[in-house]
Design an enzyme around this catalytic site. Structure first.
Site, PDB file in Angstrom:
ATOM      1  N   GLU A 146       0.852  -1.186   0.000  1.00  0.00           N
ATOM      2  CA  GLU A 146       0.000   0.000   0.000  1.00  0.00           C
ATOM      3  C   GLU A 146       0.885   1.233   0.000  1.00  0.00           C
ATOM      4  O   GLU A 146       1.859   1.269   0.751  1.00  0.00           O
ATOM      5  CB  GLU A 146      -0.920   0.031   1.219  1.00  0.00           C
ATOM      6  CG  GLU A 146      -1.946   1.149   1.106  1.00  0.00           C
ATOM      7  CD  GLU A 146      -2.933   1.214   2.289  1.00  0.00           C
ATOM      8  OE1 GLU A 146      -2.814   0.403   3.226  1.00  0.00           O
ATOM      9  OE2 GLU A 146      -3.796   2.081   2.241  1.00  0.00           O
ATOM     10  N   ALA A 168       1.636  -0.318  10.887  1.00  0.00           N
ATOM     11  CA  ALA A 168       1.317  -1.685  10.502  1.00  0.00           C
ATOM     12  C   ALA A 168       0.458  -1.692   9.252  1.00  0.00           C
ATOM     13  O   ALA A 168      -0.065  -0.653   8.854  1.00  0.00           O
ATOM     14  CB  ALA A 168       0.558  -2.385  11.633  1.00  0.00           C
ATOM     15  N   MET A 169       0.312  -2.885   8.670  1.00  0.00           N
ATOM     16  CA  MET A 169      -0.376  -3.007   7.388  1.00  0.00           C
ATOM     17  C   MET A 169      -1.279  -4.235   7.359  1.00  0.00           C
ATOM     18  O   MET A 169      -0.870  -5.333   7.738  1.00  0.00           O
ATOM     19  CB  MET A 169       0.681  -3.065   6.276  1.00  0.00           C
ATOM     20  CG  MET A 169       0.123  -3.257   4.890  1.00  0.00           C
ATOM     21  SD  MET A 169      -0.906  -1.829   4.401  1.00  0.00           S
ATOM     22  CE  MET A 169      -2.005  -2.643   3.272  1.00  0.00           C
ATOM     23  N   GLU A 170      -2.495  -4.026   6.848  1.00  0.00           N
ATOM     24  CA  GLU A 170      -3.577  -5.008   6.938  1.00  0.00           C
ATOM     25  C   GLU A 170      -3.609  -6.042   5.824  1.00  0.00           C
ATOM     26  O   GLU A 170      -4.685  -6.573   5.510  1.00  0.00           O
ATOM     27  CB  GLU A 170      -4.914  -4.261   6.955  1.00  0.00           C
ATOM     28  CG  GLU A 170      -5.317  -3.602   5.613  1.00  0.00           C
ATOM     29  CD  GLU A 170      -4.942  -2.130   5.456  1.00  0.00           C
ATOM     30  OE1 GLU A 170      -3.973  -1.700   6.112  1.00  0.00           O
ATOM     31  OE2 GLU A 170      -5.597  -1.424   4.675  1.00  0.00           O
ATOM     32  N   ASN A 171      -2.488  -6.404   5.191  1.00  0.00           N
ATOM     33  CA  ASN A 171      -2.484  -7.399   4.102  1.00  0.00           C
ATOM     34  C   ASN A 171      -3.363  -8.597   4.458  1.00  0.00           C
ATOM     35  O   ASN A 171      -3.315  -9.108   5.575  1.00  0.00           O
ATOM     36  CB  ASN A 171      -1.060  -7.911   3.874  1.00  0.00           C
ATOM     37  CG  ASN A 171      -0.045  -6.802   3.885  1.00  0.00           C
ATOM     38  OD1 ASN A 171      -0.117  -5.895   3.068  1.00  0.00           O
ATOM     39  ND2 ASN A 171       0.865  -6.840   4.850  1.00  0.00           N
ATOM     40  N   HIS A 203      -7.024  -2.348  14.863  1.00  0.00           N
ATOM     41  CA  HIS A 203      -7.215  -1.573  13.623  1.00  0.00           C
ATOM     42  C   HIS A 203      -6.931  -2.438  12.395  1.00  0.00           C
ATOM     43  O   HIS A 203      -7.762  -2.527  11.491  1.00  0.00           O
ATOM     44  CB  HIS A 203      -6.299  -0.350  13.663  1.00  0.00           C
ATOM     45  CG  HIS A 203      -6.362   0.500  12.428  1.00  0.00           C
ATOM     46  ND1 HIS A 203      -7.118   1.641  12.356  1.00  0.00           N
ATOM     47  CD2 HIS A 203      -5.758   0.377  11.222  1.00  0.00           C
ATOM     48  CE1 HIS A 203      -6.989   2.176  11.145  1.00  0.00           C
ATOM     49  NE2 HIS A 203      -6.165   1.429  10.441  1.00  0.00           N
ATOM     50  N   GLU A 204      -5.792  -3.067  12.373  1.00  0.00           N
ATOM     51  CA  GLU A 204      -5.440  -3.860  11.180  1.00  0.00           C
ATOM     52  C   GLU A 204      -6.375  -5.049  11.034  1.00  0.00           C
ATOM     53  O   GLU A 204      -6.776  -5.404   9.932  1.00  0.00           O
ATOM     54  CB  GLU A 204      -3.974  -4.309  11.224  1.00  0.00           C
ATOM     55  CG  GLU A 204      -2.950  -3.185  11.430  1.00  0.00           C
ATOM     56  CD  GLU A 204      -3.091  -1.989  10.509  1.00  0.00           C
ATOM     57  OE1 GLU A 204      -3.683  -2.123   9.424  1.00  0.00           O
ATOM     58  OE2 GLU A 204      -2.630  -0.888  10.883  1.00  0.00           O
TER      59      GLU A 204
HETATM   60  N1  BES Z   1      -3.235   0.814   5.753  1.00  0.00           N
HETATM   61  C1  BES Z   1      -2.487   1.439   6.776  1.00  0.00           C
HETATM   62  C2  BES Z   1      -1.009   1.329   6.596  1.00  0.00           C
HETATM   63  C3  BES Z   1      -0.422   2.188   5.503  1.00  0.00           C
HETATM   64  C4  BES Z   1      -0.415   3.537   5.621  1.00  0.00           C
HETATM   65  C5  BES Z   1       0.159   1.664   4.417  1.00  0.00           C
HETATM   66  C6  BES Z   1       0.172   4.310   4.634  1.00  0.00           C
HETATM   67  C7  BES Z   1       0.708   2.437   3.429  1.00  0.00           C
HETATM   68  C8  BES Z   1       0.728   3.766   3.537  1.00  0.00           C
HETATM   69  C9  BES Z   1      -2.826   0.864   8.138  1.00  0.00           C
HETATM   70  O1  BES Z   1      -4.067   0.279   8.242  1.00  0.00           O
HETATM   71  C10 BES Z   1      -2.804   1.990   9.111  1.00  0.00           C
HETATM   72  O2  BES Z   1      -3.633   2.844   9.005  1.00  0.00           O
HETATM   73  N2  BES Z   1      -1.840   2.007  10.027  1.00  0.00           N
HETATM   74  C11 BES Z   1      -1.648   3.086  10.955  1.00  0.00           C
HETATM   75  C12 BES Z   1      -1.993   2.698  12.353  1.00  0.00           C
HETATM   76  C13 BES Z   1      -3.442   2.771  12.673  1.00  0.00           C
HETATM   77  C14 BES Z   1      -3.696   2.332  14.101  1.00  0.00           C
HETATM   78  C15 BES Z   1      -4.067   4.132  12.454  1.00  0.00           C
HETATM   79  C16 BES Z   1      -0.161   3.401  10.908  1.00  0.00           C
HETATM   80  O3  BES Z   1       0.582   2.624  10.338  1.00  0.00           O
HETATM   81  O4  BES Z   1       0.209   4.440  11.436  1.00  0.00           O
HETATM   82 ZN    ZN Z   2      -5.677   1.596   8.485  1.00  0.00          ZN
END
Ligand code: BES
Ligand code: ZN
Length: 878
Positions: free
Chosen positions: A122, A255-258, A290-291
């Site tokens: 992502e 983190a990332m929700e793959n 969240h993920e």
């Molecule tokens: N989908 C995002 C991770 C992401 C963000 C991937 C930007 C690529 C570019 C993930 O679900 C996310 O939002 N992570 C947050 C933490 C969350 C608790 C708000 C993060 O990584 O800060």
């Molecule tokens: Zn997210």
């Protein structure tokens, strides 16, 4: 780096993909600098297509061979991808490319972290792995074969087969490429299992390096709680046989929700009492939730395009905040979220980076994972729920999942579901997604006692174009109280005209003796100016407005300090009780800064009452005792037409904190003792709240005893929360040197703890020294530019030290700019994000403005500057 000039992408230009993907087979032959990726993709024409162009995204790939239906083809290749003549109907595309994970320092695509292969796709990282239509509205099932000597090989979905040196995975759920993931390494797992609501057993694993196995238990519990909560509250069940989480040290985000294979920054999953603070535990629980929650809000239903990012992120942040409220304390979570919103989203929305929750254009999508998309996006959902009610919200969500499962959806789809479930017209509400800027809400009031009820209404009321809304009381005899609201959103960059928005305003009324006479009532404001009338009141009430912070606005109301002190003592809404204290502190500090006024006794008295109130949650009391951040005060001063001086702001906070310590002097030892937690460490909200209050009290005590008690606590601490609080106190009192050395020796092999060591020294440094401390630390052998956590621990901490970063000679700015210039060549994404610490540059005095401008221009002038950083610096400079 790129040969073409930066291009702007517009929401209005969206067209459906010409080709859809039926399924994808990928084979990875892993090698550090020469990984081969072999793809076999079945394409079919999209019935909804508007043109026939066959274009596959691809960046930094070496194409070895490509075939269509088995026949070799020679595509036209550019820096962004390839195009090729293709048959009219369905066909099979096969390609082999070579990539170099070991030299991928951008941490996007396939890269290496501590000997492990991992991916981050992502938003647009998959195109660095192979040629593909890398856009979220192209969804397909994936089959993945990994070939490597490494013992553990993971990908999305369920494992199908493995042998010596290979493993195969199949993900039956169609997904966009940004949810693809692969991990291979010398890893060990912390296993567990979960039985879903329909009785299916799911295998759970957290995969880590062997030395980190003792830090997995808490994350696993958080995962199981999240799975259960999503079943109980949203009726959502997990949909694969296995759910894997992997911890990696080098990761740009949290983190990332793959799908089925969440990848986490180690800091967002690994925890132990000895190495992690209460705040770390709470954050880990929230990120895991969240993920996991993305599995439905993001994965099963994804985004049509990246302009719709808030569809998954705003909703999932909202869901994780509900989860945290349920697991811990709802008022404490709400107050913390509002502190965060005001600290990060309000400045963004009121500065050069302002954009709507659903942006309309971007150059680099990575720059739009912002507080506005996330946190304001979550606030918008909270408002929607408040307006339609809990039951209708639940019905609308059921409809959303039923109607859009398997879709790449839009904000229009989301709002339609609410319109269909409730019959409401949400045309005006939609402005929350399209209009940027923070609305300002002015409140005036009018009171007519029963005796003079025959008098004509006040001028203010008569000026209202609409008849005022009748709220309570009907024809009951008594006085009439009218609240008149006026909303106004100042113009923002790129958007000068603003229309009125729907504001849910939760209001309660208190009687003169402090009793609540009108419980929380939701006023629904839709006009620019609108009055609401409360009748049948026996005495002039004291209003409690915007309870629970029911809308993300700036409330402007002339309120006396006495009234704030009254609300601080009597309001039944915990948020507004906290808010009253916060406003008293803020107004007092502003008066100290602007006029050199003495500290406000009402705040000091209020605090000494609150801190001793054993009926109040210690975590809440700790929040009451915290003062607004320097940057928030700078923002308020700026709004009031005063140029903020960072040194004066810092001095005022110091003075007020010292006075609080003096005021509480007699009570401190007893209170601190009461807050001591006996027994084994638990990260639960109860004990964590007591430690939070004890920590605040220790900070005050340190101002009186020169650090004696903090030194004792540092030595005796058996958990990181107590140890780090004590260390912070010692640093602040100028007695941190020995403890810092001891801390380093004790923890030098634990990266996450050493991040804290870097961060604390800079964040707690005397402002005059912060830039020097940061500079010295960049020369430390453990400083690692390539590791985003370490970089943020150093440079992020400097930016957090407001007066230190804004040192008048510009040393803070220059140091940060030097390092951003260096980092940009390695990791554009982390560089660009950190540029936002310069966003408020126009707020300060001419000297500081010039220095910040010069450093921003220095970054902009760097040759081969990344698209990410170029866009950010360009927008900030305006
Ligand atoms: N989908 C995002 C991770 C992401 C963000 C991937 C930007 C690529 C570019 C993930 O679900 C996310 O939002 N992570 C947050 C933490 C969350 C608790 C708000 C993060 O990584 O800060
Ligand atoms: Zn997210």
């Amino acid at each position: 780096m790129r040969d073409s000039p930066p291009q702007t992408v517009y929401l209005k230009d969206y067209t459906p993909p010409a080709w859809l993907v039926e399924d994808v087979h990928l084979t990875f032959r892993l090698a550090a600098k020469t990984t081969r990726v072999i793809s076999r993709i079945r394409f079919a024409p999209n019935p909804d297509r508007v043109d026939q162009t066959f274009f596959l995204h691809g960046e930094d790939l070496v194409l070895i061979s490509s075939h269509i239906d088995g026949v070799a083809v020679t595509p036209k290749i550019t820096a962004e991808g390839l195009s090729c003549d293709v048959p009219d109907g369905p066909f099979i595309w096969e390609a082999e490319v070579e990539i170099s994970p070991a030299t991928n320092t951008a941490l996007e695509g396939l890269y290496m972290s501590g000997g492990m292969y991992c991916t981050q796709c992502e938003a647009e990282g998959f195109r660095k792995i192979t040629y593909y239509p890398d856009r979220p509205d192209v969804m397909a099932p994936f089959t993945v074969r990994i070939e490597s000597d490494l013992p553990v090989m993971l990908s999305n979905g369920n494992p199908v087969a493995k042998g010596e040196g290979w493993a195969e995975w199949h993900d039956p759920w169609k997904k966009p490429s940004y949810l693809f993931a692969l991990v291979a390494g010398d890893l060990v797992n912390h296993p567990d299992s979960f039985t879903t609501m329909s009785g299916r057993d799911v295998e759970l694993n957290i995969w880590v390096r062997p030395g980190d196995l003792h830090k997995c238990a808490f994350g696993m519990e958080a995962l199981k709680k999240s799975m259960k909560w999503d079943e109980d509250v949203y009726g959502r069940e997990y949909d694969l046989d296995i759910f894997n989480i992997v911890a990696v040290d080098d990761f740009n985000m949290g983190a990332m929700e793959n799908k089925g294979l969440n990848i986490f920054n180690s800091s967002a999953v690994l925890a132990s009492p000895e190495t992690s603070t209460d705040a770390n535990f709470e954050r880990i629980e929230a990120i895991i939730a969240h993920e996991y929650f993305h599995n439905w809000t993001g994965n099963r239903i994804t985004c049509r395009d990246w302009f719709q990012l808030c569809l998954k992120e705003g909703l999932t942040v909202y869901r994780d905040s509900q989860f945290t409220s349920d697991m811990r304390s709802a008022p404490v979570k709400r107050i913390s979220d509002v502190i965060d919103l005001r600290a990060r989203q309000f400045p963004e929305d009121q500065g050069p980076l302002s954009h709507p929750v659903r942006p309309e254009s971007f150059q680099e999508i990575n720059n739009f994972y912002t507080a506005t998309v996330y946190e304001k996006g979550a606030e918008v959902i909270g408002m929607l729920k408040r307006l339609v009610g809990d039951e209708a919200y639940a019905q609308a969500l059921d409809l959303y999942f039923e109607r859009h499962d398997g879709d790449a959806a839009t904000i229009e789809d989301w709002l339609q579901v609410f319109e269909d479930a409730t019959g409401r017209d949400l045309t005006q509400f939609k402005r929350w997604y399209t209009q940027s800027g923070t609305p300002r809400l002015k409140v005036t009031e009018d009171w007519t006692s029963a005796d003079d009820a025959s008098r004509p209404p006040s001028r203010d009321l008569a000026a209202s174009p609409e008849a005022p809304d009748q709220v309570r009381g009907g024809d009951t005899p008594g006085g009439t109280y009218t609240l008149t609201f006026e909303q106004h959103t100042p113009g923002t960059s790129g958007q000068t005209e603003k229309a009125p928005q729907v504001l849910p305003i939760a209001v309660g009324l208190l009687g003169p003796n402090g009793d609540e006479i009108t419980p929380t009532t939701l006023l629904e404001m839709t006009q620019a100016k609108q009055s609401f009338v409360f009748t049948g009141l026996s005495a002039r009430p004291i209003p409690s407005i915007l309870r629970e912070f029911s809308a993300p606005v700036v409330l402007e109301r002339e309120t006396s300090a006495d009234e704030r002190a009254f609300l601080l003592a009597h309001d039944t809404d915990p948020f507004n009780r906290w808010e009253a204290g916060r406003q008293l502190a803020r107004d007092g500090l502003i008066a100290m800064i602007r006029n050199g006024s003495p500290a406000d006794d009402r705040w000091l008295e209020g605090m000494s009452r609150v801190v001793r109130d054993d009926t109040a949650d210690p975590a809440f009391r700790a929040l009451m005792l915290s003062l607004p951040a320097d940057s928030e005060l700078a923002q308020v001063l700026h709004e009031q037409g005063t140029t903020p001086d960072p040194d004066t702001i810092w001095q005022a906070r110091e003075t007020l904190t010292q006075q609080l310590a003096d005021t509480l002097q007699d009570a401190l030892p007893r209170l601190h003792a009461e807050m001591t937690v006996e027994g084994a460490y638990s990260p639960d909200a109860g004990p964590a709240g007591r430690r939070a209050l004890a920590g605040k009290l220790l900070g005050l005590t340190t101002r009186l005893d020169g650090g004696a008690q903090a030194a004792r606590q540092y030595t005796s601490a058996d958990n990181m929360t107590l140890q780090l609080t004590a260390l912070a106190c010692l640093i602040r009192s100028g007695r941190g040197e020995d403890a810092l050395a001891a801390f380093y020796n004790r923890w030098k092999d634990d990266r996450l703890v050493i991040d804290k060591w870097f961060m604390l020294q800079i964040a707690e440094a005397d402002p005059a020294r912060a830039a020097d401390v940061a500079k010295t630390l960049t020369e430390h052998p453990d400083f690692d530019l390539k590791n985003p956590n370490r970089f943020r621990a150093t440079m992020g901490a400097l930016a957090m030290n407001h007066a230190g970063f804004h040192r008048a000679d510009g040393e803070g700015y220059a140091l940060l700019a030097d390092w951003l210039i260096r980092l940009d060549a390695l990791n554009p994404q982390t560089t660009a994000r950190m540029c936002s610490v310069f966003q408020a540059w126009r707020r300060y005095d001419a000297g500081r403005q010039a220095l910040m401008q010069r450093n921003l221009e220095r970054i902009a002038a760097k040759s081969d500057l990344s698209r990410d950083t170029a866009e950010m610096v360009g927008r900030i400079l305006g």
